[in-house]
Motif scaffolding. Structure first.
Motif, PDB file in Angstrom:
ATOM      1  N   VAL A   1      -4.016  77.099 117.275  1.00 13.43           N
ATOM      2  CA  VAL A   1      -4.529  76.142 118.247  1.00 13.43           C
ATOM      3  C   VAL A   1      -6.043  76.119 118.082  1.00 13.43           C
ATOM      4  N   PRO A   2      -6.571  75.060 117.446  1.00 12.65           N
ATOM      5  CA  PRO A   2      -8.014  75.036 117.172  1.00 12.65           C
ATOM      6  C   PRO A   2      -8.830  75.041 118.462  1.00 12.65           C
TER       7      PRO A   2
ATOM      8  N   ALA B   1      -3.711  86.348 117.964  1.00 14.86           N
ATOM      9  CA  ALA B   1      -5.018  86.736 117.427  1.00 14.86           C
ATOM     10  C   ALA B   1      -5.979  85.556 117.532  1.00 14.86           C
ATOM     11  N   VAL B   2      -7.199  85.831 117.933  1.00 19.07           N
ATOM     12  CA  VAL B   2      -8.227  84.794 118.037  1.00 19.07           C
ATOM     13  C   VAL B   2      -9.155  84.942 116.833  1.00 19.07           C
TER      14      VAL B   2
ATOM     15  N   VAL C   1      -4.007  82.113 116.910  1.00 16.17           N
ATOM     16  CA  VAL C   1      -2.778  82.030 116.135  1.00 16.17           C
ATOM     17  C   VAL C   1      -1.614  81.806 117.107  1.00 16.17           C
ATOM     18  N   ALA C   2      -0.941  80.670 116.961  1.00 18.72           N
ATOM     19  CA  ALA C   2       0.166  80.344 117.862  1.00 18.72           C
ATOM     20  C   ALA C   2       1.470  80.954 117.380  1.00 18.72           C
ATOM     21  N   ARG C   3       1.731  80.855 116.092  1.00 19.95           N
ATOM     22  CA  ARG C   3       2.959  81.432 115.534  1.00 19.95           C
ATOM     23  C   ARG C   3       2.778  81.579 114.022  1.00 19.95           C
TER      24      ARG C   3
ATOM     25  N   ALA D   1     -11.144  86.473 107.554  1.00 17.55           N
ATOM     26  CA  ALA D   1      -9.962  86.942 106.816  1.00 17.55           C
ATOM     27  C   ALA D   1      -8.871  87.306 107.823  1.00 17.55           C
ATOM     28  N   CYS D   2      -7.667  86.805 107.608  1.00 19.37           N
ATOM     29  CA  CYS D   2      -6.610  87.024 108.597  1.00 19.37           C
ATOM     30  C   CYS D   2      -5.265  87.344 107.971  1.00 19.37           C
TER      31      CYS D   2
END
Lengths: 379, 132
Positions: free
Chosen positions: B108-109, B52-53, B80-82, B59-60
């Motif tokens: 990953v910013p 997800a980007v 979102v990496a993991r 909100a996530c």
């Protein structure tokens, strides 16, 4: 993150306030009082009540006494439940209704002797109930009935759980000739002060409630903790009280009940003397009974991970509705059930959906979570 | 007043999350000791999908405790990496070890400059004190 809406110092305090502070309770505003939410863990306190015993300070609740000739008739007029048939030393659940059949408050009625009664009422409703009772049972209608609000002068502790009986026997070894049965009460004395003991509660567990003068509350609390230490008694806050009563599917005023909701809609018809009795709200409730209630309270369990909270919309099962999200009802209480390991709740449904096994969904942060109407009590 | 662990090496948000830059360029995210104490017993963590980007502040997810719920917000923009899948079995890890085993997700910013706008431990401690 949750934040405290108002200053705790501006709130009323129970006679046990210093005790709660010494136990490092998390204090939160509730019904105008600063009350313990928990003393460390709601889950641990919930389990203590289900497995051993828990001790609650519920001194925020109110006590309105009605005494003298006519008290029985006055209460018969005020309450939806039968009163005259209640024997001295007995306790009964009941409701005050308004003329439209809405619930002014839900209460427990104590009959101490022929002409001495009191109502234990919800903290948030003490003033409203007092005005309501004075209006319907005042000096004009019942001149010999003395009304007295003893809420502030009374401490109320609840000892709940399977070990409660043994702890009471240790606390009051010589007080009772025979043990109290459910919904019995007895006027005793403890350390030269009056103590009313009743085998009642709001957790779905066996247990007792103990009323004493406010100034003796802290000593009684300490004595119960000492008597119950070997049984693993734990101080418990309102958080566990809420999850416990929800597992027992006991209604909470303000959630399941309010001035616009009737006992019939709430599934509490068995506490209403519909066939007999001229009580406030009787006409409206009989009319509602004959035409059928428009909504119905039911218990549910979530079938997907998550928690449905009070206020969440109840919608049709997306698998059957083609994804339409028209609101059918509303969740009034919801929480993870510590005893069952799944999320449960109560809510108002269209009557045809409020049947055991009905599938529906609850909207949680915009996402539909699958759910099913369940039998209550949940355990 | 309660005591809170606030490791000096972490960055914090005003929404009570922490962020720890990792060597591989990702950043591990969790909720603070203050947040987990406010929530109480955590029973369920709703996680975003890996991949997800997210925009900063979006909100996530959510953290459900017995009594209440807190939304989870992306502390910085990125992918979102993991996610910490062990929380499905042991959500109480968020209470027991909020800076370790109770981590929530790694990102990953995409806007490294956003990291500089986060609070250090002292500024976050002040933010807590202002609310209490």
């Amino acid at each position: 993150m949750p934040t405290h809406g108002r200053s705790v110092s501006a709130l009323l305090q129970t006679p046990l306030h210093a005790v709660h502070e010494s136990l490092a309770a998390r204090l939160v505003p509730f019904a105008g009082f600063s009350m313990p939410l928990h003393y460390g863990s709601i889950l641990a306190e919930h389990r203590a009540v289900r497995e051993r015993a828990g001790l609650f300070d519920v001194s925020h609740m109110g006590q309105i006494h009605l005494e003298g000739p006519g008290a029985c008739e006055a209460l018969e007029r005020l309450l939806c439940c039968p009163v005259a048939s209640l024997r001295p030393g007995r306790v009964r659940y009941g409701m005050l209704c308004n003329e439209a059949g809405g619930v002014v408050d839900d209460v427990t009625l104590y009959r101490l002797d022929a002409e001495r009664f009191f109502l234990c009422v919800n903290a948030a409703n003490i003033e409203k109930d007092w005005r309501w009772i004075a209006r319907h049972c005042g000096a004009r209608q019942f001149p010999q009935v003395q009304l007295q609000d003893r809420s502030a002068a009374t401490a109320l502790l609840a000892l709940q759980g399977p070990a409660a009986g043994e702890i009471i026997a240790l606390l009051l070894p010589d007080a009772l000739r025979t043990p109290l049965r459910r919904f019995q009460c007895a006027e005793l004395r403890w350390r030269d002060a009056p103590l009313l003991l009743s085998r009642t509660g709001y957790t779905g567990a066996d247990g007792f409630e103990l009323y004493c003068p406010a100034q003796g509350g802290a000593a009684l609390w300490q004595a119960i903790l000492e008597a119950g230490a070997a049984h693993g008694v734990s101080p418990c806050g309102l958080g566990a009280r809420d999850t416990l009563r929800l597992e027992a599917a006991l209604p909470l005023y303000g959630n399941e009940l309010d001035d616009e909701t009737s006992p019939l809609e709430a599934g509490l018809g068995r506490f209403v003397k519909l066939a007999a009795g001229d009580f406030v709200g009787a006409e409206a409730l009989r009319a509602q009974e004959s035409r059928g209630a428009a909504k119905r309270l039911a218990g549910f369990e979530l079938l997907s991970p998550g928690v449905a909270r009070s206020g969440c919309a109840i919608i049709a099962d997306p698998a059957q509705s083609g994804g339409a999200q028209r609101q059918l009802g509303v969740v009034t209480s919801g929480a993870p059930s510590p005893s069952l390991g799944k999320s449960i709740g109560l809510g108002y449904f269209p009557p045809e959906l409020a049947t055991h096994g009905s599938r529906f969904a609850v909207l949680v942060r915009g996402r539909p979570l699958a759910a099913r109407v369940a039998a209550t009590p949940f355990l | 007043m309660a005591e809170y662990q606030l490791p000096e090496t972490l960055r914090y948000t005003r929404e009570d999350e922490w962020l720890r830059p990792a060597e591989d360029g990702s950043a591990v995210v969790g909720i603070t000791d203050y947040a987990q104490q406010q929530l109480g017993d955590v029973v369920f963590v709703e996680l975003p999908e890996p991949g997800a980007v997210l925009q900063q502040g979006e909100a996530c997810g959510a953290i459900e405790s017995v009594k209440t719920v807190a939304e989870l917000f992306a502390p910085v923009s990125g992918e979102v990496a993991r996610c910490n899948q062990e929380l499905a079995q042991r959500p109480e890890a968020v209470n027991e070890d909020c800076y370790g085993g109770g981590w929530i997700l790694a990102m990953v910013p995409s806007q490294p400059a956003e990291l500089d706008g986060l609070l250090d431990a002292a500024a976050y401690a002040q933010h807590i004190a202002d609310r209490e």
